[in-house]
Motif scaffolding. Structure first.
Motif, PDB file in Angstrom:
ATOM      1  N   ALA A 287       0.680  -1.198   0.110  1.00  0.00           N
ATOM      2  CA  ALA A 287      -0.035  -0.015  -0.001  1.00  0.00           C
ATOM      3  C   ALA A 287       0.774   1.191  -0.200  1.00  0.00           C
ATOM      4  CB  ALA A 287      -0.948   0.086   1.380  1.00  0.00           C
ATOM      5  N   GLU A 288       1.922   1.341   0.797  1.00  0.00           N
ATOM      6  CA  GLU A 288       2.663   2.415   0.823  1.00  0.00           C
ATOM      7  C   GLU A 288       3.372   2.928  -0.447  1.00  0.00           C
ATOM      8  OE1 GLU A 288       5.264   3.429   4.108  1.00  0.00           O
ATOM      9  OE2 GLU A 288       4.199   2.304   5.265  1.00  0.00           O
ATOM     10  N   PHE A 289       3.989   1.864  -1.067  1.00  0.00           N
ATOM     11  CA  PHE A 289       4.411   1.700  -2.376  1.00  0.00           C
ATOM     12  C   PHE A 289       3.440   2.295  -3.529  1.00  0.00           C
ATOM     13  CE2 PHE A 289       5.503   0.103  -6.476  1.00  0.00           C
ATOM     14  CZ  PHE A 289       6.702   0.627  -6.798  1.00  0.00           C
ATOM     15  N   ILE A 290       2.188   1.698  -3.504  1.00  0.00           N
ATOM     16  CA  ILE A 290       1.030   2.433  -4.600  1.00  0.00           C
ATOM     17  C   ILE A 290       0.723   3.515  -4.050  1.00  0.00           C
ATOM     18  CG2 ILE A 290      -1.271   1.847  -5.161  1.00  0.00           C
ATOM     19  CD1 ILE A 290       0.495  -0.125  -6.359  1.00  0.00           C
ATOM     20  N   LEU A 291       0.650   4.036  -3.167  1.00  0.00           N
ATOM     21  CA  LEU A 291       0.427   5.504  -2.656  1.00  0.00           C
ATOM     22  C   LEU A 291       1.537   6.585  -3.375  1.00  0.00           C
ATOM     23  CD1 LEU A 291      -0.989   7.595  -1.169  1.00  0.00           C
ATOM     24  CD2 LEU A 291       0.627   7.189   0.916  1.00  0.00           C
ATOM     25  N   THR A 292       2.697   6.026  -3.146  1.00  0.00           N
ATOM     26  CA  THR A 292       3.972   6.667  -3.783  1.00  0.00           C
ATOM     27  C   THR A 292       3.840   6.579  -5.311  1.00  0.00           C
ATOM     28  OG1 THR A 292       5.277   6.352  -2.078  1.00  0.00           O
ATOM     29  CG2 THR A 292       6.481   6.847  -4.084  1.00  0.00           C
ATOM     30  N   LEU A 293       3.934   5.513  -5.927  1.00  0.00           N
ATOM     31  CA  LEU A 293       3.793   5.418  -7.482  1.00  0.00           C
ATOM     32  C   LEU A 293       2.479   6.000  -8.303  1.00  0.00           C
ATOM     33  CD1 LEU A 293       5.126   4.019  -9.965  1.00  0.00           C
ATOM     34  CD2 LEU A 293       3.378   2.109  -9.397  1.00  0.00           C
ATOM     35  N   TYR A 294       1.353   5.921  -7.490  1.00  0.00           N
ATOM     36  CA  TYR A 294       0.223   6.429  -8.142  1.00  0.00           C
ATOM     37  C   TYR A 294      -0.071   7.749  -7.838  1.00  0.00           C
ATOM     38  CZ  TYR A 294      -1.751   1.734  -9.289  1.00  0.00           C
ATOM     39  OH  TYR A 294      -1.756   0.356  -9.875  1.00  0.00           O
ATOM     40  N   ASN A 295       0.793   8.462  -7.149  1.00  0.00           N
ATOM     41  CA  ASN A 295       0.558  10.008  -7.004  1.00  0.00           C
ATOM     42  C   ASN A 295       1.860  10.623  -7.629  1.00  0.00           C
ATOM     43  OD1 ASN A 295      -1.841  10.998  -5.383  1.00  0.00           O
ATOM     44  ND2 ASN A 295      -0.996   9.133  -4.203  1.00  0.00           N
ATOM     45  N   SER A 296       2.788   9.745  -8.355  1.00  0.00           N
ATOM     46  CA  SER A 296       3.834  10.465  -9.076  1.00  0.00           C
ATOM     47  C   SER A 296       3.324  11.112 -10.200  1.00  0.00           C
ATOM     48  CB  SER A 296       5.116   9.175  -9.355  1.00  0.00           C
ATOM     49  OG  SER A 296       4.498   8.420 -10.536  1.00  0.00           O
TER      50      SER A 296
ATOM     51  N   PHE B  53       2.838   9.400 -13.301  1.00  0.00           N
ATOM     52  CA  PHE B  53       1.472   8.372 -13.356  1.00  0.00           C
ATOM     53  C   PHE B  53       0.383   9.185 -13.415  1.00  0.00           C
ATOM     54  CE2 PHE B  53      -1.891   5.863 -11.687  1.00  0.00           C
ATOM     55  CZ  PHE B  53      -1.251   4.447 -12.160  1.00  0.00           C
ATOM     56  N   ILE B  54       0.256  10.324 -12.842  1.00  0.00           N
ATOM     57  CA  ILE B  54      -0.950  11.090 -12.816  1.00  0.00           C
ATOM     58  C   ILE B  54      -1.206  11.601 -14.365  1.00  0.00           C
ATOM     59  CG2 ILE B  54      -2.157  13.118 -11.947  1.00  0.00           C
ATOM     60  CD1 ILE B  54      -1.062  12.501  -9.079  1.00  0.00           C
ATOM     61  N   GLN B  55      -0.197  12.083 -14.702  1.00  0.00           N
ATOM     62  CA  GLN B  55      -0.223  12.752 -16.364  1.00  0.00           C
ATOM     63  C   GLN B  55      -0.570  11.838 -17.219  1.00  0.00           C
ATOM     64  OE1 GLN B  55       3.518  14.374 -17.602  1.00  0.00           O
ATOM     65  NE2 GLN B  55       2.769  14.817 -19.600  1.00  0.00           N
ATOM     66  N   TYR B  56      -0.005  10.546 -17.236  1.00  0.00           N
ATOM     67  CA  TYR B  56      -0.177   9.607 -18.581  1.00  0.00           C
ATOM     68  C   TYR B  56      -1.104   8.524 -18.202  1.00  0.00           C
ATOM     69  CZ  TYR B  56       3.894  11.674 -20.524  1.00  0.00           C
ATOM     70  OH  TYR B  56       4.902  12.397 -21.051  1.00  0.00           O
TER      71      TYR B  56
ATOM     72  N   GLY C  59      -3.504   8.503 -15.001  1.00  0.00           N
ATOM     73  CA  GLY C  59      -4.389   9.303 -14.403  1.00  0.00           C
ATOM     74  C   GLY C  59      -4.763   9.252 -12.972  1.00  0.00           C
ATOM     75  N   ASP C  60      -5.381  10.135 -12.256  1.00  0.00           N
ATOM     76  CA  ASP C  60      -5.378  10.216 -10.918  1.00  0.00           C
ATOM     77  C   ASP C  60      -6.447   9.236 -10.191  1.00  0.00           C
ATOM     78  OD1 ASP C  60      -5.636  10.996  -8.134  1.00  0.00           O
ATOM     79  OD2 ASP C  60      -5.848  13.062  -8.657  1.00  0.00           O
ATOM     80  N   ARG C  61      -5.921   8.248  -9.518  1.00  0.00           N
ATOM     81  CA  ARG C  61      -6.844   7.495  -8.880  1.00  0.00           C
ATOM     82  C   ARG C  61      -7.214   7.873  -7.648  1.00  0.00           C
ATOM     83  NH1 ARG C  61      -6.636   6.176 -13.623  1.00  0.00           N
ATOM     84  NH2 ARG C  61      -6.004   4.146 -14.468  1.00  0.00           N
ATOM     85  N   TYR C  62      -6.986   9.051  -6.919  1.00  0.00           N
ATOM     86  CA  TYR C  62      -7.619   9.713  -6.111  1.00  0.00           C
ATOM     87  C   TYR C  62      -7.222   8.916  -4.822  1.00  0.00           C
ATOM     88  CZ  TYR C  62      -9.702  12.360  -9.400  1.00  0.00           C
ATOM     89  OH  TYR C  62     -10.107  13.202 -10.573  1.00  0.00           O
ATOM     90  N   ILE C  63      -5.956   8.071  -4.791  1.00  0.00           N
ATOM     91  CA  ILE C  63      -5.293   7.556  -3.601  1.00  0.00           C
ATOM     92  C   ILE C  63      -4.446   8.579  -2.685  1.00  0.00           C
ATOM     93  CG2 ILE C  63      -3.946   5.764  -2.709  1.00  0.00           C
ATOM     94  CD1 ILE C  63      -4.906   4.340  -5.425  1.00  0.00           C
ATOM     95  N   ARG C  64      -5.056   8.939  -1.558  1.00  0.00           N
ATOM     96  CA  ARG C  64      -4.386   9.944  -0.919  1.00  0.00           C
ATOM     97  C   ARG C  64      -3.814   9.441   0.456  1.00  0.00           C
ATOM     98  NH1 ARG C  64      -4.718  11.597  -5.278  1.00  0.00           N
ATOM     99  NH2 ARG C  64      -6.047  13.179  -5.889  1.00  0.00           N
ATOM    100  N   THR C  65      -3.931   8.363   1.160  1.00  0.00           N
ATOM    101  CA  THR C  65      -3.524   7.711   2.184  1.00  0.00           C
ATOM    102  C   THR C  65      -3.092   6.436   1.909  1.00  0.00           C
ATOM    103  OG1 THR C  65      -5.623   6.953   2.987  1.00  0.00           O
ATOM    104  CG2 THR C  65      -5.142   9.311   3.478  1.00  0.00           C
ATOM    105  N   VAL C  66      -2.338   5.784   2.931  1.00  0.00           N
ATOM    106  CA  VAL C  66      -2.190   4.265   2.946  1.00  0.00           C
ATOM    107  C   VAL C  66      -3.460   3.434   2.862  1.00  0.00           C
ATOM    108  CG1 VAL C  66      -0.822   2.360   4.131  1.00  0.00           C
ATOM    109  CG2 VAL C  66       0.162   4.813   3.730  1.00  0.00           C
ATOM    110  N   ALA C  67      -4.170   3.869   3.858  1.00  0.00           N
ATOM    111  CA  ALA C  67      -5.573   3.158   3.851  1.00  0.00           C
ATOM    112  C   ALA C  67      -6.189   3.104   2.497  1.00  0.00           C
ATOM    113  CB  ALA C  67      -6.514   3.943   4.973  1.00  0.00           C
ATOM    114  N   ASP C  68      -6.221   4.362   1.841  1.00  0.00           N
ATOM    115  CA  ASP C  68      -6.743   4.339   0.299  1.00  0.00           C
ATOM    116  C   ASP C  68      -6.207   3.272  -0.595  1.00  0.00           C
ATOM    117  OD1 ASP C  68      -8.452   6.541   1.154  1.00  0.00           O
ATOM    118  OD2 ASP C  68      -7.245   8.163   0.109  1.00  0.00           O
TER     119      ASP C  68
END
Length: 180
Positions: free
Chosen positions: A31-40, A43-46, A48-57
């Protein structure tokens, strides 16, 4: 539980190796890794934003999106780890996507690991797994018009541009590729 589901669950536990990488199914512990990767930014530019803002998300995303596909199909999103240093560097997988009739191969890396051939190495292995181990006859890939490096990698994997598509929930027109 049917025999098919038992097989899928066993395959969902399967690790794959390449010369430099280990690929293993994504798990809640990532989860922590996904939080970092998906908010890079890339990732967001190409992708998309998956609206993952916390480790719980991120944990919820893994449990809602990744794990059910492994249970249903036996394959899905794999964590990419380096053999040297055991670093989490990205994700690669074959996905069932709304709006696409053919399973979609996708990949993403942390920016500091781009340009080293890791995405190609991981995606080539997952393509082989999908076609040889799971009997997929075709694979597709989608990318944005401005993501030249992704387009190049998709073509290097042997997929050919077919048309422009839109997928449900995303108004952006995407480039659609498919194996022949």
């Amino acid at each position: 539980m049917s025999l098919k589901n038992q097989t899928n669950l066993q395959n969902g536990d399967k690790f794959y190796e390449t010369e430099r990488l280990i690929l293993r199914p994504m798990a809640a512990e990532d989860a922590e890794f996904i939080l970092t990767l998906y908010n890079s930014p890339k990732f967001i530019q190409y992708i998309g934003d998956r609206y993952i803002r916390t480790v719980a998300d991120a944990e919820n995303y893994i449990e809602r999106r990744f794990l059910p596909q492994f249970e249903k199909l036996g394959f899905g999103n794999y964590l990419i780890l380096t053999k040297e240093g055991n670093q989490k560097i990205g994700g690669v997988g074959i996905f069932e996507r709304d709006g696409l009739d053919v399973m979609d191969i996708g990949f993403s890396l942390l920016e500091e690991f781009e340009g080293k051939g890791y995405a190609y190495e991981a995606a080539l292995k997952i393509k082989s797994v999908g076609m040889n181990d799971f009997g997929l006859k075709k694979l597709s890939a989608i990318t944005t018009k401005d993501n030249a490096s992704s387009q190049k990698l998709i073509e290097k994997l042997g997929l050919k541009f077919q048309k422009f598509v839109t997928i449900p929930g995303d108004p952006e027109e995407l480039m659609y590729y498919e194996t022949e």
